[in-house]
Design a protein around this motif. Sequence first.
Motif, PDB file in Angstrom:
ATOM      1  N   UNK A   1      32.474  48.278  34.253  1.00 55.19           N
ATOM      2  CA  UNK A   1      31.275  47.464  34.107  1.00 55.19           C
ATOM      3  C   UNK A   1      30.349  47.734  35.305  1.00 55.19           C
ATOM      4  N   UNK A   2      29.049  47.609  35.103  1.00 58.79           N
ATOM      5  CA  UNK A   2      28.111  47.836  36.219  1.00 58.79           C
ATOM      6  C   UNK A   2      28.353  46.880  37.387  1.00 58.79           C
ATOM      7  N   UNK A   3      29.024  45.765  37.096  1.00 57.20           N
ATOM      8  CA  UNK A   3      29.320  44.774  38.139  1.00 57.20           C
ATOM      9  C   UNK A   3      30.676  45.022  38.817  1.00 57.20           C
TER      10      UNK A   3
ATOM     11  N   UNK B   1      33.596  45.686  41.150  1.00 53.95           N
ATOM     12  CA  UNK B   1      33.685  45.531  42.606  1.00 53.95           C
ATOM     13  C   UNK B   1      33.543  46.861  43.359  1.00 53.95           C
TER      14      UNK B   1
ATOM     15  N   UNK C   1      30.088  48.210  44.277  1.00 59.77           N
ATOM     16  CA  UNK C   1      29.221  47.445  45.180  1.00 59.77           C
ATOM     17  C   UNK C   1      29.817  47.268  46.564  1.00 59.77           C
TER      18      UNK C   1
ATOM     19  N   UNK D   1      34.767  42.754  37.141  1.00 55.93           N
ATOM     20  CA  UNK D   1      33.328  42.679  36.881  1.00 55.93           C
ATOM     21  C   UNK D   1      32.756  41.394  37.463  1.00 55.93           C
ATOM     22  N   UNK D   2      32.589  41.365  38.763  1.00 54.61           N
ATOM     23  CA  UNK D   2      32.297  40.118  39.486  1.00 54.61           C
ATOM     24  C   UNK D   2      31.483  40.463  40.723  1.00 54.61           C
ATOM     25  N   UNK D   3      30.237  39.983  40.776  1.00 55.74           N
ATOM     26  CA  UNK D   3      29.372  40.320  41.910  1.00 55.74           C
ATOM     27  C   UNK D   3      29.613  39.459  43.142  1.00 55.74           C
TER      28      UNK D   3
ATOM     29  N   UNK E   1      31.070  38.249  46.479  1.00 46.98           N
ATOM     30  CA  UNK E   1      31.701  39.066  47.516  1.00 46.98           C
ATOM     31  C   UNK E   1      33.088  38.499  47.799  1.00 46.98           C
ATOM     32  N   UNK E   2      34.064  39.035  47.124  1.00 49.64           N
ATOM     33  CA  UNK E   2      35.429  38.520  47.231  1.00 49.64           C
ATOM     34  C   UNK E   2      36.432  39.598  46.835  1.00 49.64           C
ATOM     35  N   UNK E   3      37.683  39.372  47.195  1.00 51.13           N
ATOM     36  CA  UNK E   3      38.727  40.337  46.854  1.00 51.13           C
ATOM     37  C   UNK E   3      38.806  40.480  45.335  1.00 51.13           C
TER      38      UNK E   3
ATOM     39  N   UNK F   1      39.973  40.710  41.565  1.00 49.61           N
ATOM     40  CA  UNK F   1      41.102  40.140  40.822  1.00 49.61           C
ATOM     41  C   UNK F   1      41.568  41.086  39.722  1.00 49.61           C
TER      42      UNK F   1
END
Lengths: 426, 426
Positions: free
Chosen positions: A114-116, A118, A121, A205-207, A209-211, A213
């Motif tokens: 996905x473009x999102x 991790x 980015x 797919x998560x913008x 700023x985190x580790x 999943x």
Amino acid sequence: MAPGVVTPTTSGPEHKQDTDLTASAVDAKLTTKNGHVQNGHVDPKPAAAAQLAELDASKLTYTLTPTPRPVPDEATANSGLETVCTDHMITATWSARTGWAAPELKPYGPLTLMPTASVLHYATECFEGLKAYRGHDGKLRLFRPDCNAARMLMSTVRISLPAFAPQELEKLLLALMAVDGARWLPRSRPGTFLYLRPTVIGTSPQLGVQAPHEAMLYIVCSFMPRMDSPVGGMKLHTSPEDMVRAWVGGFGYAKVGANYGPSLLATQEARKRGFNQILWLYGPEGYCTEAGASNYFVVWETKEGRRQLVTAPLDDRLILDGVTRRSILQLAKERLAGELEVVERRYTIDEVIEAEREGRLVESFAAGTAYFVCPVSLVHHRGKDLVIPTGENDCGAYTAKLKGFMYDIMYGNEQHEWGVVVNEKE
Amino acid sequence: MAPGVVTPTTSGPEHKQDTDLTASAVDAKLTTKNGHVQNGHVDPKPAAAAQLAELDASKLTYTLTPTPRPVPDEATANSGLETVCTDHMITATWSARTGWAAPELKPYGPLTLMPTASVLHYATECFEGLKAYRGHDGKLRLFRPDCNAARMLMSTVRISLPAFAPQELEKLLLALMAVDGARWLPRSRPGTFLYLRPTVIGTSPQLGVQAPHEAMLYIVCSFMPRMDSPVGGMKLHTSPEDMVRAWVGGFGYAKVGANYGPSLLATQEARKRGFNQILWLYGPEGYCTEAGASNYFVVWETKEGRRQLVTAPLDDRLILDGVTRRSILQLAKERLAGELEVVERRYTIDEVIEAEREGRLVESFAAGTAYFVCPVSLVHHRGKDLVIPTGENDCGAYTAKLKGFMYDIMYGNEQHEWGVVVNEKE
């Protein structure tokens, strides 16, 4: 800081000594209950942890390509802009909810992200590099894959990706070569190699700023040009004053993408000026650390006349703990004990320059998986060229000896525990 | 270094002053002939350069989704593990041979990358973050998108990705919001926002450690939770001694993935201990730099009784040149001149602690696109809690004023050149 300046927290002993968040998190991830890594879940409750699957090479599924590609010769394979990979790759996905899925061996092909994701980015990515060698005895070997697997685990944890038992990665490396080795590195080409690239990426797919999943481990196997014998030796340009590769408290010791991208600009500029790589210096003292993405070695005589093989130490965690590096140090200690003293310490570019001026500089080389053992003939520093002896065939005598020891183990001229034979499927 | 130690090179004047490889490469990439950037080719010969296409927003093609998705409410959209994006995205590919292809607006969906893609191994990636605001006057605005586009260019070049004219990126941002704004940020939801994430990644399927010869720019637009008003204020944990975020000579000023991944581990550990973010300190002096991925501000009184708004400077290139940061500094100078002196300088955690002890610490906040202007109520440092006044509603008076100025510009309560209105397609 005077006492009473800040209010002591009341929320428990975990606030007393807490200046080591990174180290503490790494320890937590690597803590083992039964002598092996717990599935990469950061802080598993015992019950939850039991449900999370470990990376398990014995679960590997096989989907072979119906259309194997023609195997190019080395020159053709390395002539294009695109890295040529073998017919298959191995992937294994991970999620924080379920742990590691069964790994899959399948046809080499594109990944869908996905473009999102991790990794696109936040550089949640790490890799390893090792070669598979077709021996002169016909056997196919990996060189110390346990070292690469262990380092991969360390890098993976450092960059907030899921942990795994390193021996499972080692088994997967062997499994991929067992399938693709015979055709892509045939017995008719002894003395040649392929390059294995295990990689772990954060796929969530998560913008935020985190580790991540969700993550994916994958292994591809490719051609790679020989880089160990540049005509006239390797030429290095010391790092620019506006650019530091790694720093104490950073992550220079981990094989994470974040160590590479930022260095490309200076490297490209150095290449335009005719140099092969950057010799990365550290601090105002100008400590020698790495040559490009390889470890850097010097052979010199001390002022007292002792002949030494010198390389930067690992304890400040600035440099990569190279498998080639550690093998060379060990071989030098074992086999050149009467000739060379092996020294791991911080040393400066000025010490190297002084040794050259006083006629004490004997040889220099870079060492790593890509460049193998590569003689260095010149270091360009602050506008001047330091010329380093390379002897006959552009390779100094000690460099040649150490390279020979390594070559013989890699290609089966010497039976050695470091050469792990692949059980090939014919 | 004594003269004569090294042999002067004979190969030309470019070897005389060459300690600035990175800066020199950046300059080369940004050198303009006609006042705009030359297509990102590093060292174009005039003839070749003429054939390389520039990024050109006027060439944007539109392929609208036949199946628009239902637009979730804010709470639902932000409740899952996956970032929810709008119906469309914009992509533009680049190759070193041809330059920039025509950008495409198309249905949001996955990207396809080869496993050998540069971005997955060497962190050749950078991004921006900005919000689109549905104003109380019904209009849709971006906040200073020119600043984000200019910074994106800087980050892109720093990480060896292709350059572009920043005004073209700005046009593409407006184009995406023109299509998705009306439905995904409807007039019925004044005072809400979406988040725009322009990204550039290196897509070359090439494992050699080198600048990518293929790349992709893309823009997605997503929901993002509000983070500017945590109950009880934002709680920071100072950075561990084993972890440095950025360093002089590094790339802390660039919005590249390599600044984020390595910091996730310490951040995750801090969150487990009940803190929102890391306050990144620098050097043995403990200079305050950033709060998580936001800029960090303190309001204090000097010992002489002058009231100051203090934040870290940009000149050592450790921190991000935040758009929120620079806007707040400018607004404070323009609108709070009689009340607050604006100071950009290095300052240490011990200075903050001393100010608190002496009753001179007035307020503190973090500022950035994600956290907007977020009051900081506590800094945990080396085992002790520093409690910071936050006043009524968990937000100090200066913090609230500055936040209000910004809010009014963003949401159209004040007509201001920083608020760029999107020309929406209905």
